[in-house]
Design an enzyme around this catalytic site. Structure first.
Site, short mmCIF file in Angstrom:
data_model
loop_
_atom_site.label_atom_id
_atom_site.label_comp_id
_atom_site.label_asym_id
_atom_site.label_seq_id
_atom_site.Cartn_x
_atom_site.Cartn_y
_atom_site.Cartn_z
N CYS A 247 0.79 -1.23 0.00
CA CYS A 247 0.00 0.00 0.00
C CYS A 247 0.82 1.28 0.00
O CYS A 247 0.26 2.37 -0.11
CB CYS A 247 -0.93 0.01 1.22
SG CYS A 247 -0.06 -0.09 2.80
N GLN A 248 2.15 1.21 0.14
CA GLN A 248 2.94 2.43 0.29
C GLN A 248 2.76 3.39 -0.88
O GLN A 248 2.74 4.61 -0.69
CB GLN A 248 4.43 2.09 0.45
CG GLN A 248 4.79 1.40 1.74
CD GLN A 248 4.68 -0.11 1.63
OE1 GLN A 248 4.05 -0.63 0.70
NE2 GLN A 248 5.28 -0.83 2.56
#
Length: 360
Positions: A91-92
């Protein structure tokens, strides 16, 4: 919306689940706690194999979701009446923590959500769940994901949840998606908590340690060293306060500039009776967030960070006696899906199956 008349098998249907992007097993562990048989987890990070398999009754498959075939995944559904596929793509790249000047679409992780969708189209599981950062919902790739599911005949629901409402002791907003071939599906309201869990509730009972120390009975209860200036800074830090509480001689150069004078989200102590900040991959560092212990002069230990992610206190992240690197283990913990959110997903699936079969 699904237009077919799909019905799951009745008479206590056999459920089997596979967890893509499984990491160390937060989502798997939560689902298994609720009684969902997660039989395998897929992740390309080889170091996740030990914690995933040591703490969960599931096999770890060290492959990228772009490399593993649908046939390899499907073998774990043999004999199952209801096939579940879940996952949390890295998700970064969608997070607000990502550098603002970075071209997100050029990040190799950007397209992994499409790879997840490709696996869904090939495997055609009965139920799907995806968890990610709240910001993902702003991007076209998420709209494509939802449209792809609906085109394949799934009923889809998604919402951004406050994780603290489901027993996670953090200020953390997450996007949770559920999709089913059987009919409308939604989050289990039975998992909502009346009272939020605080920092005190989670870590007050752990033994005291100093900065740079490891407790002899738990090697994960390890705190990073502090430089002399950071030790001076944390001693002057107040719970819930900011670096503005320090003597001027302790201020960093960035804090003296107009651009940094209002940025107070670093070098802070947590408060006992409030939520913890969102656990990141650098929660073990005093200078990268508000991760100072409420009263001890140190940052959160690795064990405390894991417990803030709602992993049980005995969850193993490396073999006993094995040398470990704080940065490496911190990244595994920070990247994990909180176990309590895994329980939310698991309970939601169980209630949905019960609704459409009449069996618990």
């Amino acid at each position: 919306m699904n237009t077919t008349d799909n019905k799951p098998a009745t008479n206590s249907p056999r459920i089997a689940a596979v967890d893509l992007f499984c990491g160390v097993g937060g989502l798997t562990h939560g689902m298994q706690r609720k009684g969902i048989p997660v039989l395998a987890g897929v992740d390309l990070e080889a170091s996740c194999k030990f914690p995933y398999e040591a703490n969960n009754n599931a096999k770890f498959i060290c492959k990228s979701v772009t490399e593993i075939t649908s046939q390899e995944i499907s073998q774990y559904y043999e004999g199952a009446d209801i096939r579940v596929l879940v996952g949390c793509a890295p998700c970064q790249t969608f997070s607000n923590h990502t550098q603002k000047n970075k071209k997100r679409q050029e990040d190799s992780k950007w397209s992994l959500l499409y790879s997840f969708l490709d696996q869904i189209k090939a495997i055609r599981p009965d139920i799907v769940s995806m968890e990610n950062v709240a910001e993902l919902a702003r991007y076209e790739i998420f709209d494509d994901f939802v449209l792809g599911l609906e085109t394949e005949g799934y009923w889809v629901s998604h919402q951004v949840v406050n994780a603290a409402n489901y027993g996670v002791p953090q200020r953390r907003r997450r996007l949770v998606l559920l999709a089913s071939r059987f009919g409308p599906i939604s989050l289990a309201e039975s998992e909502r908590t009346e009272k939020q869990v605080t920092v005190r509730d989670v870590i007050a009972g752990l033994p005291k340690i100093r900065a740079g120390e490891t407790h002899p009975s738990d090697s994960l209860h390890h705190s990073s060293c502090l430089s002399p200036i950071n030790m001076a800074r944390i001693k002057q830090s107040k719970p819930g306060g900011t670096w503005k509480d320090w003597d001027e001689s302790l201020l960093a150069e960035c804090h003296k500039k107009p651009s940094g004078s209002t940025y107070s989200s670093v070098y802070g102590r947590m408060e006992w009776d409030k939520l913890c900040p969102t656990i990141t991959t650098q929660f073990y560092s005093f200078g990268t967030g508000r991760f100072g212990h409420p009263e001890q002069n140190r940052a959160l230990s690795l064990r405390e960070g894991a417990m803030m992610q709602t992993f049980p206190q005995d969850y193993q992240f490396f073999r006993k006696g094995e040398k470990f690197y704080t940065r490496h283990v911190g990244r595994m913990i920070g990247n994990a899906v909180p176990v309590k959110l895994g329980e939310l997903v698991g309970q939601s699936i169980l209630e949905h199956v019960y609704e459409y079969t009449g069996n618990e």
